[in-house]
Design an enzyme around this catalytic site. Structure first.
Site, PDB file in Angstrom:
ATOM      1  CG  HIS A   1      40.150  43.381  34.824  1.00  0.00           C
ATOM      2  ND1 HIS A   1      39.650  42.108  34.991  1.00  0.00           N
ATOM      3  CD2 HIS A   1      39.109  44.209  35.076  1.00  0.00           C
ATOM      4  CE1 HIS A   1      38.373  42.166  35.337  1.00  0.00           C
ATOM      5  NE2 HIS A   1      38.021  43.437  35.392  1.00  0.00           N
TER       6      HIS A   1
ATOM      7  CG  HIS B   1      35.393  47.163  33.040  1.00  0.00           C
ATOM      8  ND1 HIS B   1      34.521  46.256  32.466  1.00  0.00           N
ATOM      9  CD2 HIS B   1      36.014  46.496  34.053  1.00  0.00           C
ATOM     10  CE1 HIS B   1      34.599  45.097  33.120  1.00  0.00           C
ATOM     11  NE2 HIS B   1      35.500  45.224  34.082  1.00  0.00           N
TER      12      HIS B   1
ATOM     13  CG  ASP C   1      31.492  50.344  30.792  1.00  0.00           C
ATOM     14  OD1 ASP C   1      32.575  49.778  31.011  1.00  0.00           O
ATOM     15  OD2 ASP C   1      30.396  49.760  30.930  1.00  0.00           O
TER      16      ASP C   1
ATOM     17  N   GLY D   1      29.467  41.241  34.933  1.00  0.00           N
ATOM     18  CA  GLY D   1      28.193  41.502  35.580  1.00  0.00           C
ATOM     19  C   GLY D   1      28.118  40.763  36.901  1.00  0.00           C
TER      20      GLY D   1
ATOM     21  CG  HIS E   1      34.471  40.052  35.245  1.00  0.00           C
ATOM     22  ND1 HIS E   1      34.751  40.363  33.934  1.00  0.00           N
ATOM     23  CD2 HIS E   1      34.714  41.180  35.962  1.00  0.00           C
ATOM     24  CE1 HIS E   1      35.142  41.634  33.865  1.00  0.00           C
ATOM     25  NE2 HIS E   1      35.131  42.159  35.079  1.00  0.00           N
TER      26      HIS E   1
ATOM     27  CD  GLU F   1      34.514  42.089  41.173  1.00  0.00           C
ATOM     28  OE1 GLU F   1      34.738  43.292  41.372  1.00  0.00           O
ATOM     29  OE2 GLU F   1      33.963  41.652  40.150  1.00  0.00           O
TER      30      GLU F   1
ATOM     31  CG  ASP G   1      37.523  46.547  37.948  1.00  0.00           C
ATOM     32  OD1 ASP G   1      37.173  46.145  36.823  1.00  0.00           O
ATOM     33  OD2 ASP G   1      36.868  46.300  38.975  1.00  0.00           O
TER      34      ASP G   1
END
Length: 355
Positions: free
Chosen positions: A16, A18, A20, A177, A204, A207, A296
């Site tokens: 996991h 990202h 970006d 998101g 996701h 969380e 993350d």
């Protein structure tokens, strides 16, 4: 106690992360200066601090707003190749031997790229990063997970893209998101398509929104893994610490060995956990859940796999066997074919922990 140097040397598996959320601050600053993207601060060191401070608000929504600046500098083939290449180089330098890096192609089309051109650019960047890592004497296997934004309506299109590229470096699909108000069930058509195509996906969930999000991701959508899933702790009665009682959902997650993609530092930043020392990972690990450790967003959390593991060692007194357990859990849960997962466990992970 393990030293940071020992932790840095052992092989790691990352499920996991990202794309970006892991851009180098100096890369953000350089591309922004060239393209005219306005940043809150221009100095790379100060920019890195700004990302960390903005992400540490305790709000997932505020946390996600920081991505406007990283996504904003990833809008051309050249820039996507650079960010993807540097991502793989940085992970390899951190001892990561296998990584699944997720990103949302639909967010990178402002300058005219097509979805396929964007995926091809990241694929090229991963290839370049892998070659550069090999030149430095490091071996890493990097794969893409294509993400659809849960507040948009392109999930089926992105799922079809993931299937089209599954023999070209894409191993799975995800939705990401803000959770509140955008349940995974809004994207059932995408998940049903992926099931029909025998494709892998993670969601996701758990969380920011809690147990309903986890329940829908599993029982309605049929996810293979839970992106975060930290709030499954809410279904465990810890009134008597010596006799924890699992609720029906928590018991199902544990019994079915559904992997939890836990991200300790990020979970603290977004308010999903009060602190590293109080992070549910300690309880979930002791109860035998399929726990994995992840970064993350390395930029926003100013972290790495080595740092995440070191934080857990400090908080829970984990030893080398525990870190190996987390790593093998992650490799077992990867979206690679079984024989490739087994080979990495036998050839890379187990020997790497024999120190």
């Amino acid at each position: 106690m393990l030293t940071p140097e020992q932790i840095a040397r052992v092989p790691k598996v990352l499920l996991h992360d990202h794309l970006d959320g892991g851009v180098r601050p100096e890369t953000v600053a350089a591309i922004a200066e060239r393209t005219g993207h306005e940043l809150p601060v221009s100095d790379p060191a100060a920019l890195g601090e700004w990302f960390a401070a903005a992400a540490a608000s305790g709000s997932l929504v505020r946390y996600l707003e920081t991505f406007e600046h990283t996504v904003g500098v990833m809008q051309t083939t050249e820039d996507l190749v650079q960010v993807a290449r540097e991502c793989v180089e940085d992970l390899a330098d951190d001892g990561v031997v296998y990584a699944e890096v997720r990103w949302a192609p639909e967010q990178h089309l402002r300058e005219g790229l097509s979805l396929t051109a964007a995926v091809d650019a990241v694929r090229e960047g991963f290839a370049q990063g892998t070659a550069e890592a090999a030149r430095r004497g490091r071996t890493i296997h990097a794969r893409q997970i294509l993400t659809a934004m849960r507040h948009q309506a392109r999930s089926l299109e992105i799922a079809e893209l993931a299937v089209a590229y599954r023999d070209r470096g894409v191993v799975g699909f995800d939705i990401a998101g803000a959770e509140a108000g955008y349940p995974p069930t809004r994207h059932l058509d995408a998940f049903e398509y992926l099931h029909r195509e025998n494709a892998h996906f993670t969601i996701h969930a758990g969380e920011a929104f809690g147990l309903p999000s986890i329940w829908q991701a599993i029982q309605w959508c049929g996810t293979d893994r839970l992106g975060h899933g930290v709030r499954i702790i809410d279904d465990i009665d810890l009134t008597d610490p010596d006799d924890p009682k699992l609720g029906r959902l928590a018991a199902y997650v544990r019994d079915k060995r559904i992997p939890l993609e836990l991200c300790p530092s990020s979970n603290v930043q977004t308010g999903a956990a009060p602190s590293i020392a109080e992070h549910p990972i300690g309880t979930l690990t002791s109860l035998g859940f399929r726990v994995t450790v992840n970064t993350d967003n390395r930029l926003m959390s100013q972290t790495s796999m080595t740092r995440e593991m070191a934080l857990l060692v400090d908080a829970f007194r984990y030893d080398l066997d525990d870190l190996r357990w987390f790593t093998v859990n992650a490799m077992k849960s990867a979206f690679l074919p079984f024989d490739q997962r087994l080979a990495l466990i036998q050839d890379a992970i187990k020997p790497g922990y024999a120190i």
